[in-house]
Every structure is written in structure tokens, then in C-alpha cells.
Design an enzyme around this catalytic site. Sequence first.
Site, PDB file in Angstrom:
ATOM      1  N   PRO A 134       0.759  -1.256   0.000  1.00 33.50           N
ATOM      2  CA  PRO A 134       0.000   0.000   0.000  1.00 33.50           C
ATOM      3  C   PRO A 134       0.789   1.305   0.000  1.00 33.50           C
ATOM      4  CG  PRO A 134       0.018  -0.933   2.192  1.00 33.50           C
ATOM      5  CD  PRO A 134       0.709  -1.931   1.293  1.00 33.50           C
ATOM      6  N   CYS A 135       1.519   1.550  -1.072  1.00 34.34           N
ATOM      7  CA  CYS A 135       2.231   2.823  -1.179  1.00 34.34           C
ATOM      8  C   CYS A 135       1.255   3.988  -1.321  1.00 34.34           C
ATOM      9  CB  CYS A 135       3.229   2.794  -2.327  1.00 34.34           C
ATOM     10  SG  CYS A 135       2.539   2.349  -3.921  1.00 34.34           S
ATOM     11  N   HIS A 136       0.009   3.705  -1.703  1.00 34.88           N
ATOM     12  CA  HIS A 136      -0.997   4.777  -1.814  1.00 34.88           C
ATOM     13  C   HIS A 136      -1.341   5.365  -0.447  1.00 34.88           C
ATOM     14  CE1 HIS A 136      -3.263   0.992  -1.304  1.00 34.88           C
ATOM     15  NE2 HIS A 136      -4.135   1.729  -0.626  1.00 34.88           N
TER      16      HIS A 136
END
Length: 170
Positions: A134-136
Site C-alpha cells: 500500500p504505497c498509496h
Amino acid sequence: MTATEYPTYWTTVDSPLGPLLLTAAPDGALTSLSVPGQKGGRTVQDDWRHDPGPFRAAEEQLAAYFAAELKEFRLPLRAEGTAFRERVWDALDTVPYGATTTYGEIAARIGASRPAVRAVGGAIGANPLLVLRPCHRVIGADGSLTGYAGGLERKTRLLVLEGALAPPSR
């Protein structure tokens, strides 16, 4: 065994973000998830093998995630990068669904110095497993939605889906 020593399997999966390109090693471990137009995203190569078989669990879990029925992926992931990038990516995996963190907080989690925040940002931008890793969920220190290899519109959609961001007013 390195990525160049085994065949790469691939398939595409429909999603609200557009068609997702997934790649995997022969053992089924996912090696990338790319969206159309992604900065640094993968494209199908001639020597890759198209086979949806290794991706059934990923397709089911992604559908459940986009339906807001799944909060944590349970899939084998294998991203290859430098030791530093892998530490950053491991730290991304600890950011829970519906939460956000900052680049500085990720740097602190891995014991990197304050000047290393730029390098942390570079490692996050090089994440080959969008959505799954989850880099978002990483935002600017001031709360702004900063860079996302898949585009800020997709980052916004993911954060709204997870409840970490209010839907944009129309």
C-alpha cells in the site's frame, strides 16, 4: 534463483483503476502489479507466458478489496530490489487499511536518517506491487497527496475506498 532465471507468468485483471497487469514467478508469488500509464510500470514482454492460472487467488482478493470486503491481502509477494528498497517495502506492509502515514514516518520506521526521506520516497515510487503493497497510503507531511506512480487520481480513489479520505465533492 533470480527473476531472469525463471519464466514470468502474466495476466490482466479488470478493476475500477483500469486493467491491472499482474506478473508472477512459477511458484505463484506475485512479482508485480501495474496500472495503465504507470510511471515505471511493467509491460508484457515476448518471453512471458500468459496464464491466468497462478492469479486466481489474486483476482478473487482484488475483487473483494475493490468491493470493500477485504482489508488485508494474503498473497505470496516477491519484489526484488536493493536491501534499502526492501526495508521500505516491508514498512509499507505495516500501514493498515484505512490509515495513512508520511514519508518521514516510513523513514523513521526503518531507522533511516531525516535526509534519507528523499530516498524513501524513491523506494516507495519504485514499488512494483501497487495496491497489494500500500504505497498509496503514504502522504506528505502536510497531509497533501503527493506522488503516486499510478497517478494521483488512482491514489485518491484507493484512499476514498479505504475510508482514509473523504470522497471529493462534486
